[in-house]
Enzyme design. Structure first.
Site: not given
Ligand code: TTP
Ligand code: CA
Length: 363
Positions: A18, A116-117
């Site tokens: 992730d 992103d996963e």
């Molecule tokens: P996530 O993987 O949930 O979050 P992240 O990568 O920003 O942070 P983390 O380090 O905790 O993993 O989400 C991936 C992308 O998806 C995030 O960068 C932006 C988008 N996203 C939204 O647009 N709205 C949301 O509510 C969430 C959770 C994510």
């Molecule tokens: Ca992420």
């Protein structure tokens, strides 16, 4: 000693990767002046009067208490001096494709579950130490080639690998070998299990179940009476039983529904009610697939087969039926010219899957 091949083959090793604060990290990579600053990606804060929400933010911004999905006005109160940026989706999609291309090149079965996963089935590495070396190499490659950090979880199952990747964020690597699986999970709040949201968490709390240890020890018959058959899968997770495989599948690209009227019509009540029904159906499909979308398209075919479509891309992903319904009605009003209509349709696209592990508890 000769390794026991049969045992090695039955040992699954799943890697979940992730990216860290993904949208914000891409911005900070491309604009060095932003590094080390609280960067918030989302709606325009408009000096605290802005509507809309935070998509994500840098870890520096998280120190102020800012989180994804928080109203942007609240984020502005928490950190008025933060750098607020509106999302630049094409750049994030490109960065995502770059990450996935690196992962695919390793040649393991791979399942991308959101922008992103991804899961990789790295069982053929044979042992957890060998898989750990691989995870370190993957992190290095992504950092060297893309200048982005990620967090990785390695575990015998997908669910546990996903939980593990979140434990030491950002830039984390967490390895849960089979013998440590229960001690790793036991103290965690039940909310850590993907698919357990606020509603299920509250119900479980009412039953006295707070941690995964509590869940594991609970009478399964009582759990089934309360949650149905999905309780079995839930309790299995606590014992490291999760047969779901890393499936390479084509992601759903769009969800659509359309209907042809029995008689061509210009009756606005009938058209509005039909639009509501179509919106409800596509939203149900969206939630069945655990997806959020950003683009909505309305299609109108007039008497005589002239077809018009109009699309709108929202600034944020949503799965909210009311938002999508309102948007569909607005688009319809933009293209409706008063002529009789033969067919009406709605299509949702540009997906982001937030919970690809799909538990059925949250009904
Ligand atoms: P996530 O993987 O949930 O979050 P992240 O990568 O920003 O942070 P983390 O380090 O905790 O993993 O989400 C991936 C992308 O998806 C995030 O960068 C932006 C988008 N996203 C939204 O647009 N709205 C949301 O509510 C969430 C959770 C994510
Ligand atoms: Ca992420």
């Amino acid at each position: 000693m000769v390794p026991d091949i049969t045992e090695g083959a039955s040992q699954r090793i799943i890697l979940h990767l992730d990216m860290d604060s993904f949208y914000a990290s891409v911005e900070m990579r491309d604009r060095p002046e932003l590094r080390g600053k609280p960067v918030i990606i989302g709606a325009d804060p408009n000096q605290g009067k802005g509507r809309g929400v935070v998509a994500t933010c840098s870890y520096e911004a998280r120190a102020f208490g800012i989180r994804s999905a928080m109203p942007i006005s609240q984020a502005f109160v928490l950190c008025p001096h933060g750098v607020f940026l509106s999302p630049d989706f094409p750049r994030y999609v490109k960065a995502s494709a770059d990450v996935m291309a690196i992962l695919k090149a390793y040649g393991f079965p791979i399942q991308q579950v959101s922008i992103d996963e991804a899961f990789l089935d790295v069982s053929r590495m044979g042992t957890f130490p060998a898989a750990t070396d691989l995870a370190v190499r993957i992190k290095d490659t992504i950092l060297t080639h893309l200048r982005l950090t990620c967090s990785i979880g390695l575990a015998p199952t997908k669910v546990v690998a996903k939980i593990a990747s979140d434990v030491h964020k950002p830039d984390g690597l967490t390895v849960v070998e089979p013998e440590n699986l229960f001690s790793f999970l036991a103290p965690m709040p039940v909310r850590k299990i993907p698919g357990i949201g606020k509603k299920s968490e509250t119900e479980l709390f009412e039953m006295g179940i707070r941690t995964i240890r509590d869940l594991a020890a609970y009478d399964i018959q009582v759990l089934i009476a309360r949650f149905g058959r999905s309780a079995i899968a839930l309790q299995d997770i606590t014992a490291g039983i999760d047969k779901s495989e890393v499936k390479e599948r084509d992601g759903v690209k769009s969800v659509s529904r359309e209907t042809t009227f029995v008689n061509d019509t210009d009756d606005e009540h009938l058209i509005a009610a039909t639009m509501d029904a179509l919106a409800e159906e596509v939203c149900r499909n969206l939630s069945d697939e655990s997806l959020h979308c950003r683009t909505i398209t309305v299609k109108v075919r007039y008497q005589g087969f002239v077809t018009r479509t109009k699309a709108r891309t929202l600034p944020h992903y949503t799965g909210d039926p009311a938002t999508l319904r309102t948007c569909a009605h607005t688009l319809f009003r933009d293209i409706f010219d008063g002529r009789k209509i033969r067919l009406l349709g709605i299509r949702l696209s540009s997906f982001n899957s937030f919970d690809a592990l799909q538990m059925t508890l949250e009904v």
